[in-house]
Design an enzyme around this catalytic site. Sequence first.
Site, short mmCIF file in Angstrom:
data_model
loop_
_atom_site.label_atom_id
_atom_site.label_comp_id
_atom_site.label_asym_id
_atom_site.label_seq_id
_atom_site.Cartn_x
_atom_site.Cartn_y
_atom_site.Cartn_z
N GLU A 92 -4.19 2.85 -2.82
CA GLU A 92 -3.56 2.30 -4.02
C GLU A 92 -2.38 3.15 -4.42
O GLU A 92 -2.46 4.38 -4.46
CB GLU A 92 -4.56 2.23 -5.17
CG GLU A 92 -4.00 1.61 -6.44
CD GLU A 92 -5.03 1.47 -7.54
OE1 GLU A 92 -4.72 0.85 -8.57
OE2 GLU A 92 -6.16 1.98 -7.36
N GLY A 94 1.46 3.17 -6.98
CA GLY A 94 1.88 2.84 -8.33
C GLY A 94 2.11 1.36 -8.53
O GLY A 94 2.08 0.86 -9.65
N LYS A 119 -0.26 -5.85 0.41
CA LYS A 119 -0.15 -5.16 -0.88
C LYS A 119 -0.12 -6.18 -2.00
O LYS A 119 0.75 -7.06 -2.04
CB LYS A 119 1.10 -4.28 -0.94
CG LYS A 119 1.23 -3.54 -2.27
CD LYS A 119 2.22 -2.39 -2.20
CE LYS A 119 3.64 -2.85 -2.11
NZ LYS A 119 4.58 -1.71 -2.22
N ASP A 214 13.27 6.70 -3.85
CA ASP A 214 11.88 7.18 -3.93
C ASP A 214 11.45 7.78 -2.59
O ASP A 214 10.36 7.49 -2.10
CB ASP A 214 10.96 6.03 -4.33
CG ASP A 214 9.64 6.53 -4.93
OD1 ASP A 214 9.60 7.70 -5.37
OD2 ASP A 214 8.67 5.77 -4.96
#
Length: 450
Positions: A92, A94, A119, A214
């Site tokens: 899992e 964010g 996902k 990111d």
Amino acid sequence: MRFSWKNICLPISCINNTNQKKTTTTNPPKEKLLLLSRQTSVPSRVYMSDFSNSTISLNDFSNSFFINIHIFTYEELKTITQGFSKYNFLGEGGFGEVYKGFVDDSLKTGLKDQPVAVKALKREGGQGHREWLAEVIILGQLKHPHLVNLVGYCCEDDERLLVYEYMERGNLEDHLFQKYGGALPWLTRVKILLGAAKGLEFLHKQEKPVIYRDFKPSNILLSSDFSSKLSDFGLATDGSEEEDSNFTKSVMGTEGYAAPEYISAGNLTTMSDVFSFGVVLLEMLTARKAVEKYRAQRGRNLVEWARPMLKDPNKLERIIDPSLEGKYSVEGIRKAAALAYQCLSHNPKSRPTMTTVVKTLEPILDLKDIQNGPFVYIVPVAGVSEVHEIKCKDDVKVVKEETEKDAKVFPRHRAGRRNRRKHKAMRSRAVYSDTALYKSLGTSLYNPAN
């Protein structure tokens, strides 16, 4: 109050399951969607900033821009994950939970037989939709050996799901910090970072650069032969050809990886990704996380603690990951450290481009000044009173180390809590040699082209 996706105008046509019960509404209005403005010439790529009030059909959109993207129903994805079973749960993040599944031609015509990762994005809040959309738009159009492949998506009622290729070895974070299967050998680390660098280079060299925003170990996925691919494009955004003009009011990303100019002034450019790459390169060298709050104040931030030592050969050895046990190229370590130092410059204009980063990393794979001799794998065996050394076929030594004294020396009735703790079995520690991995995985482990 439950958030509904229907409150948002969707940029991609969302399908309705034909098996669902019909509503009492007669002649429901045809759904109008926010999509690209109609232009006299078809653009080379769809951008997040291109959307306006004009509409376009899903077929026109997908055929014009998407590359081999399949549209799944929610029931189809529920079936291939066995009802999103806990036994298929992979992890899992964010943005949502990830489950393993398997697809083939019987599910969709032309679909390759393969395991996939599904996902399911969280539905709380409006930001999740933007992240889902960014992944569909970017990965639906851009294909590269070092970007994870988007197989398809589901946009049905409130559901937003993404289907990716399955990466057998998980992510870099687990291997680097949890040491799943042992510490990563030096050349494997270089190969992984080189692949990730090529992925960033590809994004930055688009006509309108894509800023990943990111870059971190958990977003670098690994295949069976440790080839790396960038994943999780939810925070990715379109840059500008004029790098100095990219400013944003909202700073997003992960603590410890964001560039200082982005944090302080909202200045977001491709050089922001270069800084993040430097942080991960530093993590690869030290096996320490970007931020470790349990440490003393001086050592909590990895960049602040380690960067001053990167250019000093006498201090550099102190910060290198001890689990490498000296099995690395000294010249390669120094070159990688110098590159990290440049990437982590506070002045964005002093940082190298990702093209320069790739050209710097590629020769490091060919350096041969790595210490000879295999790594050692220590196996604790209870009840063994002496040390045995065993020679294996792949030249990896296996050592059985004494962990428990003879029962006659420490009778059971005298073995109190103190003694039990003293003679508790050691945790095993495994470090596999580059030679052993090379034999099992083949030459692709060292191939810079991968």
